[in-house]
Motif scaffolding. Structure first.
Motif, mmCIF file in Angstrom:
data_model
loop_
_atom_site.group_PDB
_atom_site.id
_atom_site.type_symbol
_atom_site.label_atom_id
_atom_site.label_comp_id
_atom_site.label_asym_id
_atom_site.label_seq_id
_atom_site.Cartn_x
_atom_site.Cartn_y
_atom_site.Cartn_z
ATOM 1 N N ASP A 450 -64.550 68.246 86.722
ATOM 2 C CA ASP A 450 -65.256 67.786 87.917
ATOM 3 C C ASP A 450 -65.536 66.292 87.840
ATOM 4 O O ASP A 450 -65.953 65.781 86.802
ATOM 5 C CB ASP A 450 -66.587 68.539 88.085
ATOM 6 N N GLY A 451 -65.303 65.605 88.953
ATOM 7 C CA GLY A 451 -65.671 64.199 89.020
ATOM 8 C C GLY A 451 -64.539 63.246 88.693
ATOM 9 O O GLY A 451 -63.383 63.642 88.472
ATOM 10 N N VAL A 452 -64.898 61.978 88.672
ATOM 11 C CA VAL A 452 -63.958 60.884 88.431
ATOM 12 C C VAL A 452 -64.533 59.989 87.335
ATOM 13 O O VAL A 452 -65.702 59.606 87.379
ATOM 14 C CB VAL A 452 -63.736 60.060 89.721
ATOM 15 N N VAL A 453 -63.707 59.628 86.359
ATOM 16 C CA VAL A 453 -64.144 58.841 85.213
ATOM 17 C C VAL A 453 -63.904 57.349 85.450
ATOM 18 O O VAL A 453 -62.858 56.955 85.986
ATOM 19 C CB VAL A 453 -63.405 59.284 83.932
ATOM 20 N N VAL A 454 -64.860 56.526 85.069
ATOM 21 C CA VAL A 454 -64.678 55.076 85.093
ATOM 22 C C VAL A 454 -63.800 54.709 83.892
ATOM 23 O O VAL A 454 -64.252 54.725 82.753
ATOM 24 C CB VAL A 454 -66.024 54.334 85.017
ATOM 25 N N ALA A 455 -62.523 54.409 84.153
ATOM 26 C CA ALA A 455 -61.573 54.131 83.076
ATOM 27 C C ALA A 455 -61.642 52.685 82.607
ATOM 28 O O ALA A 455 -61.410 52.386 81.444
ATOM 29 C CB ALA A 455 -60.149 54.457 83.533
ATOM 30 N N ARG A 469 -70.600 51.871 83.667
ATOM 31 C CA ARG A 469 -69.923 51.519 82.426
ATOM 32 C C ARG A 469 -68.683 52.386 82.241
ATOM 33 O O ARG A 469 -68.564 53.462 82.820
ATOM 34 C CB ARG A 469 -70.873 51.735 81.216
ATOM 35 N N VAL A 470 -67.762 51.901 81.403
ATOM 36 C CA VAL A 470 -66.570 52.688 81.085
ATOM 37 C C VAL A 470 -67.007 54.014 80.470
ATOM 38 O O VAL A 470 -67.861 54.060 79.582
ATOM 39 C CB VAL A 470 -65.660 51.918 80.101
ATOM 40 N N GLY A 471 -66.413 55.095 80.938
ATOM 41 C CA GLY A 471 -66.765 56.419 80.443
ATOM 42 C C GLY A 471 -67.740 57.166 81.330
ATOM 43 O O GLY A 471 -67.903 58.384 81.191
ATOM 44 N N ASP A 472 -68.429 56.461 82.249
ATOM 45 C CA ASP A 472 -69.323 57.139 83.187
ATOM 46 C C ASP A 472 -68.524 58.098 84.054
ATOM 47 O O ASP A 472 -67.366 57.845 84.407
ATOM 48 C CB ASP A 472 -70.042 56.124 84.067
ATOM 49 N N LEU A 473 -69.169 59.204 84.437
ATOM 50 C CA LEU A 473 -68.524 60.231 85.257
ATOM 51 C C LEU A 473 -69.179 60.242 86.633
ATOM 52 O O LEU A 473 -70.380 60.514 86.755
ATOM 53 C CB LEU A 473 -68.653 61.597 84.589
ATOM 54 N N ILE A 474 -68.412 59.926 87.658
ATOM 55 C CA ILE A 474 -68.921 59.950 89.027
ATOM 56 C C ILE A 474 -68.689 61.344 89.595
ATOM 57 O O ILE A 474 -67.549 61.799 89.737
ATOM 58 C CB ILE A 474 -68.210 58.893 89.894
ATOM 59 N N LEU A 475 -69.789 62.021 89.911
ATOM 60 C CA LEU A 475 -69.706 63.402 90.386
ATOM 61 C C LEU A 475 -69.672 63.481 91.904
ATOM 62 O O LEU A 475 -69.010 64.354 92.469
ATOM 63 C CB LEU A 475 -70.899 64.204 89.852
ATOM 64 N N GLU A 476 -70.417 62.584 92.548
ATOM 65 C CA GLU A 476 -70.497 62.604 93.999
ATOM 66 C C GLU A 476 -70.483 61.189 94.552
ATOM 67 O O GLU A 476 -70.940 60.246 93.885
ATOM 68 C CB GLU A 476 -71.784 63.298 94.475
#
Length: 524
Positions: A450-455, A469-476
């Protein structure tokens, strides 16, 4: 302070910088303002035919030790170096003067003058920025640009920069002896900023050849050209570095030299002590507009293949697999189980592209091409482009924790008009404005489904300033669950159309879950 790479061609005594990108520097100027825009290879194209050489090329003997004087070399090569002058037709645009709605002059621009100012007539006469053009706004007017070039064959083929002759309606060359010649543009390549001309007048011309040897850092070099329109000028220095990436395009591979080059040196040659061309002068890095000892030249190995293709076909064809790629950070490498951060992470594979048809997916990491390992995105692009359209390539890639190999038939790199057409990848301009590069969580091992990762993230971008930050997970995004980068881009774009200034992201990180508001128009 950002120090721009100042234009090397001049228009009416005034050069305008090209758009900034990459290292916040600008490539050498455009013929009268045209800028080099980034895209593919620095010449990794196999020539189909050699540039015509019907007479022995000019060359000087190598000195047995460091030269006390370069005079003998200069005597052998200077007759092959020419000044390039072009005429173009431009249409005056009010935005040239008023696009910033400010009375403060832009770099290199004169201050705005009030009607009746004693200097008004002087600057109007010479067409300086900030002054109305003769004939009024929107009226076509003639402009001039100038640079340098060099003859590479006895029948009169001439190499220069694309930005010197781009949009030219007339090209004239002036030899070291002051003779004027007329030339036609055979072909240009914006991606490497190279152009090939042909002298119209019949004759046997003195010429030079490209070096077959790669210069070493520390080797002596001699730059010959037409700085500031002064005429034939010679400067000397050494090769300071190789493989420089100055943000001109995804295939930068410049020689850095400390031989002084200035505006007007664009397209001129850099010689070794044998009198062979090792580079084509293209850009300088300068806070002042003059040389500070940091110049950049397109290497001869790049120029040779590009020029041969221009002579043969008038254009350069490059291989294409149709992926959007980005660097592999240490964090991404660790999350994917890779032992190193080498390779190119596939952010997306375009529909109907060779990569998509071969099964390459977002989140895969391309590690090699035809048995050669890939250092990063730029290296991958060079290798693919060098093969050319229609060729087959074996791609080594990382998928689901294991190395795999797939055969891909390369397509042809779309031209700029095709590349500008709306597509899934072009929809992500909102993310670029935020300084974000994203990947689906499902493509990153350990991130879940679920979600999109800040690569990757620009530390100076607005998203980083908001704490992402890199690695954060955007859920909504905007209250809706997301699983693809394109979904976030679409939500931001829709919010912008609706007049909203920000979109609320629900973000999960090591510290917990939080909401972050990101601007729909980061530049504002």
């Amino acid at each position: 302070m950002a120090f721009p790479l100042l234009p090397g061609s001049e228009q009416n005594g005034q050069s305008r910088p090209a758009p900034r990108r990459g290292l916040r520097v600008v490539l050498l100027g455009a013929v009268a303002t045209a800028a080099l825009t980034g895209a593919l290879t620095t010449g990794f194209v196999s020539p189909h035919s050699a540039v015509a050489e019907t007479a022995a090329p000019i060359a000087a003997q190598a000195p047995s030790a460091s030269p006390v004087s370069f005079a003998d070399v200069v005597d052998h090569v200077r007759d092959a170096v020419v000044s390039v002058k072009v005429k173009i037709t431009e249409t005056a645009d009010a935005s040239d003067d008023d696009d910033d709605n400010s009375d403060s002059p832009r770099p290199g621009q004169i201050p705005r003058l009030q009607p009746g100012d004693p200097l008004e007539r002087f600057f109007k006469r010479f067409g300086q920025p900030g002054m109305p053009h003769p004939g009024g706004p929107g009226k076509p007017h003639s402009a001039q640009a100038q640079g340098s070039g060099f003859i590479i064959s006895s029948d009169g083929y001439v190499v220069t920069n694309n930005h010197v002759v781009e949009k030219a309606t007339e090209v004239t060359l002036t030899t070291d002896e002051g003779k004027t010649l007329h030339a036609t543009v055979v072909g240009t390549d914006k991606k490497t900023d190279l152009a090939l001309l042909k002298i119209k007048e019949d004759g046997s011309y003195p010429h030079v050849k490209f070096s077959s040897a790669t210069p070493r850092v520390g080797d002596w070099v001699i730059a010959v050209g037409n700085p500031f329109g002064l005429g034939g000028t010679v400067t000397a220095g050494i090769v300071s570095a190789r493989g420089r990436d100055i943000g001109a395009g995804p295939y930068d591979d410049f020689l850095q030299i400390d031989a002084p080059v200035n505006r007007g040196n664009s397209g001129g040659p850099t010689f070794n002590t044998l009198g062979d061309v090792v580079g084509v002068n293209t850009a300088i890095f300068s806070p002042s507009g003059g040389s500070v000892g940091i110049g950049f030249a397109i290497p001869s190995e790049t120029a040779q293949s590009i020029i041969a293709s221009l002579k043969d076909k008038g254009a350069v064809a490059r291989g294409w697999i149709g992926v959007q790629i980005q660097p592999v950070t240490d964090e991404i490498a660790d999350s994917l189980g890779l032992k190193s951060s080498k390779g190119a992470l596939v952010a997306d594979a375009q529909d109907n592209s060779p990569a998509k048809e071969a099964g390459i997916k977002s989140g895969d990491v391309i590690l090699g091409v035809n048995g050669e390992r890939v250092d990063g995105p730029r290296d991958l692009a060079k290798k693919v482009a060098a093969l050319g359209p229609g060729k087959k390539a074996d791609l080594l890639y990382w998928h689901d924790g294991a190395e795999k190999t797939v055969a891909v038939k390369l397509g042809s790199l779309p031209d700029e008009k095709e590349a500008a057409k709306p597509a899934a990848l072009q929809d992500n301009s909102a993310l670029a404005g935020l300084g974000l590069k994203l990947a689906p969580a499902s493509s990153v091992q350990g991130a879940g489904n679920d979600g999109v990762v800040v690569a990757d993230i620009d530390p100076e971008g607005s998203a980083a300033q908001k704490g992402l930050r890199v690695g954060d997970l955007i859920l909504e995004a905007g209250g809706r669950a997301v699983s693809k980068p394109s979904e976030i881009a679409a939500i931001i774009a829709d919010a912008k159309k609706d007049g909203r200034k920000a979109v609320l992201l629900r973000v999960k990180s090591g510290e917990g879950t939080r909401f972050v508001a990101v601007a729909t128009n980061p530049a504002s």
